[in-house]
Design an enzyme around this catalytic site. Structure first.
Site, PDB file in Angstrom:
ATOM      1  N   LYS A 160      31.456  19.276  12.821  1.00  0.00           N
ATOM      2  CA  LYS A 160      32.739  19.626  12.181  1.00  0.00           C
ATOM      3  C   LYS A 160      33.035  18.635  11.057  1.00  0.00           C
ATOM      4  O   LYS A 160      33.437  19.003   9.962  1.00  0.00           O
ATOM      5  CB  LYS A 160      33.876  19.550  13.200  1.00  0.00           C
ATOM      6  CG  LYS A 160      33.897  20.642  14.226  1.00  0.00           C
ATOM      7  CD  LYS A 160      35.215  20.549  14.994  1.00  0.00           C
ATOM      8  CE  LYS A 160      35.236  21.385  16.230  1.00  0.00           C
ATOM      9  NZ  LYS A 160      36.354  21.089  17.110  1.00  0.00           N
ATOM     10  N   GLU A 197      28.359  21.868  27.354  1.00  0.00           N
ATOM     11  CA  GLU A 197      29.400  20.974  26.824  1.00  0.00           C
ATOM     12  C   GLU A 197      29.880  19.976  27.873  1.00  0.00           C
ATOM     13  O   GLU A 197      30.367  18.898  27.539  1.00  0.00           O
ATOM     14  CB  GLU A 197      30.595  21.787  26.289  1.00  0.00           C
ATOM     15  CG  GLU A 197      30.329  22.387  24.922  1.00  0.00           C
ATOM     16  CD  GLU A 197      31.588  22.868  24.199  1.00  0.00           C
ATOM     17  OE1 GLU A 197      32.635  23.042  24.846  1.00  0.00           O
ATOM     18  OE2 GLU A 197      31.503  23.080  22.975  1.00  0.00           O
ATOM     19  N   HIS A 216       9.594  40.737  29.794  1.00  0.00           N
ATOM     20  CA  HIS A 216       8.560  41.123  28.833  1.00  0.00           C
ATOM     21  C   HIS A 216       8.562  40.190  27.627  1.00  0.00           C
ATOM     22  O   HIS A 216       8.095  40.553  26.554  1.00  0.00           O
ATOM     23  CB  HIS A 216       8.776  42.586  28.420  1.00  0.00           C
ATOM     24  CG  HIS A 216       8.622  43.514  29.593  1.00  0.00           C
ATOM     25  ND1 HIS A 216       7.463  44.198  29.866  1.00  0.00           N
ATOM     26  CD2 HIS A 216       9.474  43.797  30.618  1.00  0.00           C
ATOM     27  CE1 HIS A 216       7.613  44.897  30.977  1.00  0.00           C
ATOM     28  NE2 HIS A 216       8.829  44.672  31.460  1.00  0.00           N
TER      29      HIS A 216
HETATM   30  O1  PA5 Z   1      35.518  23.783  25.835  1.00  0.00           O
HETATM   31  C1  PA5 Z   1      36.097  23.461  24.821  1.00  0.00           C
HETATM   32  O2  PA5 Z   1      37.095  22.696  24.832  1.00  0.00           O
HETATM   33  C2  PA5 Z   1      35.671  23.974  23.473  1.00  0.00           C
HETATM   34  O3  PA5 Z   1      34.540  24.795  23.564  1.00  0.00           O
HETATM   35  C3  PA5 Z   1      36.796  24.759  22.807  1.00  0.00           C
HETATM   36  O4  PA5 Z   1      37.144  25.848  23.617  1.00  0.00           O
HETATM   37  C4  PA5 Z   1      36.391  25.285  21.411  1.00  0.00           C
HETATM   38  O5  PA5 Z   1      35.905  24.241  20.626  1.00  0.00           O
HETATM   39  C5  PA5 Z   1      37.588  25.932  20.735  1.00  0.00           C
HETATM   40  O6  PA5 Z   1      38.638  25.029  20.636  1.00  0.00           O
HETATM   41  P1  PA5 Z   1      40.100  25.475  20.305  1.00  0.00           P
HETATM   42  O7  PA5 Z   1      40.593  26.343  21.391  1.00  0.00           O
HETATM   43  O8  PA5 Z   1      40.856  24.205  20.207  1.00  0.00           O
HETATM   44  O9  PA5 Z   1      40.057  26.208  18.987  1.00  0.00           O
END
Ligand code: PA5
Length: 432
Positions: free
Chosen positions: A418, A283, A304
């Protein structure tokens, strides 16, 4: 207190197979360093937070964790991405493989998938158990945990009547979001995620600390390791800062055509730590058509399967081998009078000792195949060293992403699915 000299990660780059002109990185690394350390960007709060040693916060996490341990058999943690992976990673790494942790309480995660079967089976398993719920969402609007929370709120109301709200702890933003509004309205107790710390950088905030404490892991030691890392990795010079060196090495390997970084380890309890690491790097770096693809292997299991590809397949990958010299428990290999399996030659060794030799064998074989290997070694698999490790990777990741010229702290690509899902759900529910 752990020995300071042994407490650091040891980064060994002797097997990376390329030469790096470090002087080329002096300027870019120190520019990014200054930016990270000095410019208080809106999402760099995690850099200094381990240095703050917020006693008040830790006391209140401790208090609620004790209350949960006293009154529940199960803590349900609802969250996805950065709101669950770090907690689950530390919990799995440091709690027993089988049976319950030493507090006798299960910490179970939900809201990270959209499986009706998973949620229903979890509900079915709770009948004779006492429950607390910790819902974690920074935005307070993420669909997967929001749906799971609706299901579990409903369940908790039915199970505990008017007093149910005492058993729900919300971890969210201090000011904004739907979850914050719900928590205020329903009198749920709350922990706050600092607004300057993003999801995947939040494991050392209440997001990770509450579930980790309930799971029986010493959060003070975890934070002590992070504190040590925050001090040591304040070093500006790239060759002296192991997180920055790691960042540069992976960037150099990427430039030379290696597209995949495989995080490899030799202890199955680290599988979720791999997932946390993958999320952190994917990310943070995977944008603008750039970035190494972060993947992982758990040895021996994957020797393996993926092992064949590593040894002889398309040479697109390098390995980062994560190794802990000391694992708390071990098992000896018994001597057998008959020796019909011809294993008596190993009977003076323990299984962890054989595992250590197998690591050397793997490194030798993969090096022979031309796979570049970065080795990251820690003294012991414990809370202190994992605290160090998570901070190390977060710092390395921020540096690495900026060296690639991408913003480590956003994830615009995650929004695409989303949006599409929401459009489709609205179309289906409104128009049939
Ligand atoms: O790193 C990030 O910001 C994302 O992976 C969030 O943690 C994830 O999308 C969850 O978001 P939220 O805590 O707003 O529900």
């Amino acid at each position: 207190m752990p020995n300071k000299l042994l407490s650091r990660a040891i980064l060994d780059d002797s097997l990376i197979g390329i030469n790096i002109d470090w002087s080329e990185y002096y300027t870019p690394v120190s520019m990014v360093h200054d930016y990270l350390e000095e410019v208080s960007d809106e999402l760099t709060g995690w850099i200094k937070s381990p240095l703050e040693r917020n006693k008040e916060l830790l006391t209140s996490i401790d208090c609620i964790a004790s209350e949960i341990k006293m009154n529940a058999n199960v803590l349900i943690v609802i969250g996805v991405g950065g709101s669950f992976l770090g907690a689950k990673a530390i919990q799995d790494a440091l709690t027993p493989y089988f049976g319950l942790n030493k507090n006798g309480i299960s910490v179970i995660y939900v809201g990270q998938n959209m499986s009706g079967a998973y949620i229903q089976q979890l509900l079915n398993s709770l009948e004779d158990k006492e429950i607390y719920v910790n819902v974690v969402s920074k935005s307070g609007t993420t669909m997967e945990p929001a749906i799971a929370f609706r299901v579990f709120r409903n369940y908790m109301k039915k199970r505990y009547g008017q007093e149910y709200y005492n058993r729900i702890i919300v971890t969210t933003d201090a000011e904004k979001g739907l979850l914050k509004q719900i928590a205020d309205k329903s009198y749920y107790r709350q922990f706050y995620i600092p607004s300057n710390i993003g999801g995947r950088y939040s494991v050392l905030t209440p997001v990770g600390l509450l579930p980790i404490a309930v799971a029986g892991v010493n959060i003070y030691q975890l934070l002590e390791g992070a504190y040590e890392a925050a001090i040591l990795l304040q070093e500006e010079r790239v060759e002296q800062n192991e997180a920055y060196r790691y960042a540069v090495i992976r960037n150099e390997l990427f430039k030379r055509g290696y597209q995949v970084e495989l995080l490899a380890s030799f202890e199955p309890s680290l599988a979720k730590l791999h997932e946390w690491w993958k999320q952190l790097f994917a990310e943070s770096e995977g944008k603008d058509k750039k970035g190494l693809f972060p993947s992982s292997v758990s040895f021996s299991t994957d020797l393996h399967s993926i092992g064949q590809f590593i040894q002889e397949g398309n040479p697109i990958l390098f390995e980062t081998i994560l190794y802990f010299n000391e694992i708390n428990e071990d098992c000896s290999i018994p001597f057998d009078e008959q020796d019909d399996d011809q294993l008596n030659y190993l009977s003076s060794k323990s299984i962890n000792e054989v595992n250590a030799v197998s690591k050397e064998g793997v490194i030798a074989a993969h090096t022979e195949a031309g796979v570049p290997i970065i080795q990251l070694q820690f003294e012991k698999l414990d809370a202190y060293h994992l605290g160090y490790l998570v901070y190390f990777f977060m710092k390395a990741c921020a540096m690495s992403a900026y060296l690639l010229n991408v913003n480590p702290f956003n994830q615009p690509g995650v929004e695409a699915y989303k949006k599409k899902t929401l459009e489709m759900l609205i179309k289906e529910t409104v128009y049939g």
